[in-house]
Structure formats: structure tokens, C-alpha cells
Design a protein around this motif. Structure first.
Motif, PDB file in Angstrom:
ATOM      1  N   ALA A 111       0.833  -1.209   0.000  1.00 53.34           N
ATOM      2  CA  ALA A 111       0.000   0.000   0.000  1.00 53.34           C
ATOM      3  C   ALA A 111       0.867   1.259   0.000  1.00 53.34           C
ATOM      4  O   ALA A 111       0.549   2.235  -0.706  1.00 53.34           O
ATOM      5  N   VAL A 112       1.942   1.244   0.749  1.00 56.40           N
ATOM      6  CA  VAL A 112       2.830   2.411   0.798  1.00 56.40           C
ATOM      7  C   VAL A 112       3.541   2.577  -0.548  1.00 56.40           C
ATOM      8  O   VAL A 112       3.609   3.687  -1.091  1.00 56.40           O
ATOM      9  N   LEU A 113       4.027   1.490  -1.096  1.00 56.95           N
ATOM     10  CA  LEU A 113       4.685   1.558  -2.407  1.00 56.95           C
ATOM     11  C   LEU A 113       3.701   2.015  -3.485  1.00 56.95           C
ATOM     12  O   LEU A 113       4.049   2.832  -4.343  1.00 56.95           O
ATOM     13  N   ALA A 114       2.476   1.525  -3.438  1.00 52.74           N
ATOM     14  CA  ALA A 114       1.454   1.908  -4.425  1.00 52.74           C
ATOM     15  C   ALA A 114       1.100   3.393  -4.337  1.00 52.74           C
ATOM     16  O   ALA A 114       0.665   3.989  -5.327  1.00 52.74           O
ATOM     17  N   ALA A 115       1.303   3.978  -3.178  1.00 54.68           N
ATOM     18  CA  ALA A 115       1.036   5.417  -2.995  1.00 54.68           C
ATOM     19  C   ALA A 115       2.152   6.284  -3.571  1.00 54.68           C
ATOM     20  O   ALA A 115       2.060   7.512  -3.534  1.00 54.68           O
ATOM     21  N   GLY A 116       3.208   5.648  -4.075  1.00 55.69           N
ATOM     22  CA  GLY A 116       4.295   6.399  -4.687  1.00 55.69           C
ATOM     23  C   GLY A 116       5.491   6.644  -3.790  1.00 55.69           C
ATOM     24  O   GLY A 116       6.355   7.463  -4.108  1.00 55.69           O
ATOM     25  N   VAL A 117       5.565   5.926  -2.684  1.00 54.57           N
ATOM     26  CA  VAL A 117       6.689   6.073  -1.753  1.00 54.57           C
ATOM     27  C   VAL A 117       7.791   5.114  -2.193  1.00 54.57           C
ATOM     28  O   VAL A 117       7.537   3.932  -2.443  1.00 54.57           O
ATOM     29  N   SER A 118       9.013   5.606  -2.283  1.00 50.91           N
ATOM     30  CA  SER A 118      10.138   4.754  -2.689  1.00 50.91           C
ATOM     31  C   SER A 118      10.593   3.864  -1.530  1.00 50.91           C
ATOM     32  O   SER A 118      10.303   4.150  -0.362  1.00 50.91           O
TER      33      SER A 118
END
Length: 165
Positions: A111-118
Motif C-alpha cells: 500500500a505504501v509503495l502503491a502510494a508512490g513512496v520509494s
């Protein structure tokens, strides 16, 4: 002098030296997250932990760093409706989950990666979370005195000028 400074500066053999190095690196080292973002992360983790001293200290520092107290207050009042970008919201959500549950699932990370967080931003945020998981508990265990708003603001000025060294 606030109790937090007393523990760090007057008892370096107990907590100070390594904690200052780790916390300074997490909060002021190179990162795609701004200083303001990391201070907000510290305030959010502290809120989830219900650590009164750390909530006050890092809320004041985040307000001053962003120059936007109402936005910081909105995040701490209701993360889901706060006027912030989705990558930061997803990261704060992740830190909240880790703080309350003590672990993260694959789905949490996706979910964090999908939000655009590297991945690097996730690592940096986890370092902030780790620093304040310890600091919040120490503040509560030692009963750090909750300062006045003016006292927290003075501390915020210091932290933004000098960092955590």
C-alpha cells in the motif's frame, strides 16, 4: 532545560551518544523526506504512542518547520481527511500500524509503495519510527515534564537550528 535534554546530555553513557547519532541521522540526514515531514512523522508516532512530551515537542517542531500549524494539527486530529499528499499519508498510516501492532504485513508495504513512496523513503520513515518508539517510551518511563507551549516552541527552534546532536 527539558528532561529530554537532561537524559541525553547528562547521561551520555546511559542513552545519549548513540541515541543522538541515530536520531540525528534519522531526522536530519539525507532523505527525500523534508525535515518538516520527518518531524510530522515523529509527532504522529508520538500521538499514536500517547507520549505527551513527545507529542508536544514534535508537533511544535513540525508546525515551525512547515510554517503551517493548521495542517499539522489536521494530520494529528484525523489523518484520513488531512490536507496532505497521499505518499505522506500512506507513510504515516504505515508508521501508525507499526506503532500499534508492532509489525507490518506485505499488504501494508504494498500500500505504501502503491502510494508512490520509494523503498528508500520507507527505510527513512522506519528509522524515524524506530527513533521515536524508543524516545516515546523513555519520555513516559521517566515522566518527562510537559512544557508550556512557549517551552515547546523554544525547543522547536533549537531542534530546527541544531538538530539532535
Amino acid at each position: 532545560m527539558p528532561d529530554a535534554a537532561k537524559v541525553v546530555f547528562y547521561r551520555p553513557d546511559f542513552y545519549g551518544v548513540r541515541a543522538k547519532e541515530f536520531t540525528h541521522e534519522a531526522m536530519r540526514g539525507p532523505s527525500a523526506w523534508s525535515v518538516a515531514d520527518r518531524e510530522l512523522m515523529a509527532a504522529y508516532v508520538s500521538k499514536v504512542s500517547a507520549s505527551a512530551f513527545c507529542i508536544g515537542a514534535h508537533t511544535a517542531t513540525a508546525r515551525r518547520a512547515y510554517g503551517n500549524g493548521p495542517m499539522v494539527d489536521a494530520v494529528l486530529a484525523d489523518l484520513e481527511s488531512a490536507p496532505i499528499a497521499e505518499p505522506l499519508r500512506a507513510t504515516l498510516r504505515m508508521l501508525g500500524t507499526l506503532t500499534t501492532e508492532g509489525e507490518l504485513s506485505r499488504d501494508d508495504m504494498r500500500a505504501v509503495l502503491a502510494a508512490g513512496v520509494s523503498r528508500e523513503q520507507i527505510e527513512d520513515a522506519l528509522a524515524v519510527g524506530a527513533a521515536f518508539a524508543v524516545t516515546d517510551r523513555l519520555a513516559d518511563a521517566f515522566g518527562f515534564e510537559v512544557l508550556s507551549p512557549e517551552g515547546f516552541d523554544a525547543g522547536a527552534k533549537y531542534l530546527l537550528k541544531r538538530g539532535y546532536r
